[in-house]
Design a protein around this motif. Sequence first.
Motif, PDB file in Angstrom:
ATOM      1  N   SER A   1      38.976  31.425  37.998  1.00 13.66           N
ATOM      2  CA  SER A   1      38.312  30.293  38.643  1.00 13.66           C
ATOM      3  C   SER A   1      36.997  30.677  39.301  1.00 13.66           C
ATOM      4  O   SER A   1      36.050  29.880  39.333  1.00 13.66           O
ATOM      5  CB  SER A   1      39.249  29.644  39.666  1.00 13.66           C
ATOM      6  N   GLU A   2      36.894  31.915  39.833  1.00 14.77           N
ATOM      7  CA  GLU A   2      35.676  32.300  40.535  1.00 14.77           C
ATOM      8  C   GLU A   2      34.471  32.395  39.609  1.00 14.77           C
ATOM      9  O   GLU A   2      33.327  32.321  40.057  1.00 14.77           O
ATOM     10  CB  GLU A   2      35.866  33.615  41.290  1.00 14.77           C
ATOM     11  N   VAL A   3      34.707  32.553  38.314  1.00 17.85           N
ATOM     12  CA  VAL A   3      33.597  32.652  37.366  1.00 17.85           C
ATOM     13  C   VAL A   3      32.780  31.359  37.365  1.00 17.85           C
ATOM     14  O   VAL A   3      31.571  31.381  37.084  1.00 17.85           O
ATOM     15  CB  VAL A   3      34.122  32.987  35.957  1.00 17.85           C
TER      16      VAL A   3
ATOM     17  N   HIS B   1      37.085  43.062  38.907  1.00 13.00           N
ATOM     18  CA  HIS B   1      35.966  43.997  39.066  1.00 13.00           C
ATOM     19  C   HIS B   1      35.375  44.375  37.715  1.00 13.00           C
ATOM     20  O   HIS B   1      34.176  44.675  37.610  1.00 13.00           O
ATOM     21  CB  HIS B   1      36.404  45.247  39.839  1.00 13.00           C
ATOM     22  N   VAL B   2      36.190  44.348  36.657  1.00  7.83           N
ATOM     23  CA  VAL B   2      35.685  44.628  35.317  1.00  7.83           C
ATOM     24  C   VAL B   2      34.822  43.466  34.825  1.00  7.83           C
ATOM     25  O   VAL B   2      33.726  43.672  34.275  1.00  7.83           O
ATOM     26  CB  VAL B   2      36.852  44.899  34.348  1.00  7.83           C
ATOM     27  N   LEU B   3      35.293  42.248  35.043  1.00  4.83           N
ATOM     28  CA  LEU B   3      34.496  41.070  34.680  1.00  4.83           C
ATOM     29  C   LEU B   3      33.176  41.056  35.449  1.00  4.83           C
ATOM     30  O   LEU B   3      32.126  40.733  34.890  1.00  4.83           O
ATOM     31  CB  LEU B   3      35.272  39.793  34.974  1.00  4.83           C
ATOM     32  N   ARG B   4      33.255  41.420  36.714  1.00  4.76           N
ATOM     33  CA  ARG B   4      32.052  41.419  37.545  1.00  4.76           C
ATOM     34  C   ARG B   4      31.041  42.455  37.044  1.00  4.76           C
ATOM     35  O   ARG B   4      29.839  42.180  36.985  1.00  4.76           O
ATOM     36  CB  ARG B   4      32.437  41.697  38.998  1.00  4.76           C
TER      37      ARG B   4
ATOM     38  N   VAL C   1      27.577  30.196  31.910  1.00  5.85           N
ATOM     39  CA  VAL C   1      28.200  29.010  31.318  1.00  5.85           C
ATOM     40  C   VAL C   1      29.645  29.412  31.061  1.00  5.85           C
ATOM     41  O   VAL C   1      29.912  30.305  30.258  1.00  5.85           O
ATOM     42  CB  VAL C   1      27.501  28.590  30.004  1.00  5.85           C
ATOM     43  N   HIS C   2      30.563  28.787  31.769  1.00  7.91           N
ATOM     44  CA  HIS C   2      31.971  29.173  31.714  1.00  7.91           C
ATOM     45  C   HIS C   2      32.714  28.220  30.777  1.00  7.91           C
ATOM     46  O   HIS C   2      32.829  27.027  31.043  1.00  7.91           O
ATOM     47  CB  HIS C   2      32.589  29.120  33.111  1.00  7.91           C
TER      48      HIS C   2
END
Length: 239
Positions: free
Chosen positions: A43-45, A15-18, A52-53
Amino acid sequence: MRVAVISAYYKEPRHVLRRCHESVLAQAGNVTHFMVADGFPASEVDSWKGVVHIKIPNHADYGDTPRGVGAACAAANGFDAICFLDADNWYAPNHVETMRRIAEETGAQVVTATRTIFTADGRMLGICKESNGVDFNDTNCYFLARSAFPACAAWLFKDVRESISGDRVFWNAVQTGGYTRVHSIAPTVNYVSTLAFHYEMFGEIPPDDSKVIAKLPGSQYFQMFSYAQYKAMGEAPGR
């Protein structure tokens, strides 16, 4: 203008990344989010819009190598400007547009932003008095035009013992690089802090588990302590 926002991340909750990513996604203009996994990719990123992951081994240098790698990829892919945003922080919706407008109107190679300090539990402490684009500028508060990209080498080519104060190393590279700078007084960066110094900045007593980054007498490099440890050593908190 193509703008790259570079976010190093490690093991932050999803949730922080989101929150970080959605704040970048909300920016106006041609903005791409470079999310650089420091050894622990989520992985969801891979499926997130506008990302760009980049996945690299863990470097344990407080995100400095991921920032440098992300900046190098953005430069190699023809981006016109670079910003940095740590994974636990977020932008106001008008951040990139504000910075871009200032850069275009003034011709500045580096635009610095004002930040608002929050505690880890989401409480706002206030507008930061330290990161003012004169005495210091926080990592999250830069907008670099392409002519200032060489400063990004500072993230990569330094003594690894300086990583704990990599934001100071980068600020020094910007200052000594001779780039023209303009500071934005609009508080468009939201910064989550666990530093004792920031509690003191707003007249509060720091929690014992807050952090102090300091040089002990006789030491050349900064070290990190809890506020409780630092008090036990008889030192005054600060950086």
